[in-house]
Design a protein around this motif. Structure first.
Motif, PDB file in Angstrom:
ATOM      1  N   TYR A 117       0.857  -1.181   0.000  1.00 38.42           N
ATOM      2  CA  TYR A 117       0.000   0.000   0.000  1.00 38.42           C
ATOM      3  C   TYR A 117       0.893   1.230   0.000  1.00 38.42           C
ATOM      4  N   SER A 119      -4.586  -2.722   0.637  1.00 41.21           N
ATOM      5  CA  SER A 119      -3.273  -3.159   0.147  1.00 41.21           C
ATOM      6  C   SER A 119      -3.493  -4.144  -1.000  1.00 41.21           C
ATOM      7  N   ALA A 143       2.182  -4.829   4.133  1.00 45.54           N
ATOM      8  CA  ALA A 143       1.322  -4.961   5.300  1.00 45.54           C
ATOM      9  C   ALA A 143       1.977  -5.761   6.426  1.00 45.54           C
TER      10      ALA A 143
END
Length: 145
Positions: free
Chosen positions: A78, A95, A130
């Protein structure tokens, strides 16, 4: 003149010495193989950012950035824009899963956050995974009027 060799000063025969060296080398290889193999087989996690731009017109702001997975492991990437005051603006969407070699365009678009951006000022575009955190960042300047 006759040379006499003493039987008490015998060395190891060349064949046995060669066999001992082979055994020592095999033992070192057996110990080192799992360590080297584990290190070489670990995936790498990296991303590149290209063609990034930040445009402002009045209260309208548009940021685009192309992100490519240049590592060998999958990324859940992301994108975030950060200003000099460390305010963060996350790109639209969740994401994205990027397999190695894949790229995606990340977009931040706002019709109300334009007052937070100043033309000519620098901003950081950061790409995160993430699970692994920050992967890469670039500095861009806000263009527009």
């Amino acid at each position: 003149m006759r040379v006499h060799y003493s039987r008490s000063r015998r060395g190891v025969s060349p064949i046995i010495a060669t066999m001992m060296l082979c055994v020592i080398v095999l033992a070192v290889v057996a110990v080192m193989y799992p360590i080297v193999s584990a290190t070489l087989n670990k995936p790498t996690y990296a991303a590149s950012i290209s063609q990034a731009s930040l445009l402002k017109q009045g209260d309208y702001v548009l940021m685009t950035a192309n992100v490519k997975n240049i590592g060998s492991g999958d990324l859940n990437a992301y994108c975030v824009i950060t200003d000099e005051a460390s305010n963060e603006y996350r790109c639209q969407g969740e994401s994205r899963l990027l397999v190695p070699g894949e790229h995606a365009a990340f977009i931040f678009e706002s019709k109300t956050d334009g007052s937070s951006f100043m033309v000519g000022m620098s901003y950081k575009i950061r790409v995160y995974d993430a699970q692994r955190g920050l992967l890469n960042e670039v500095t861009i300047f806000c263009n527009g009027r």
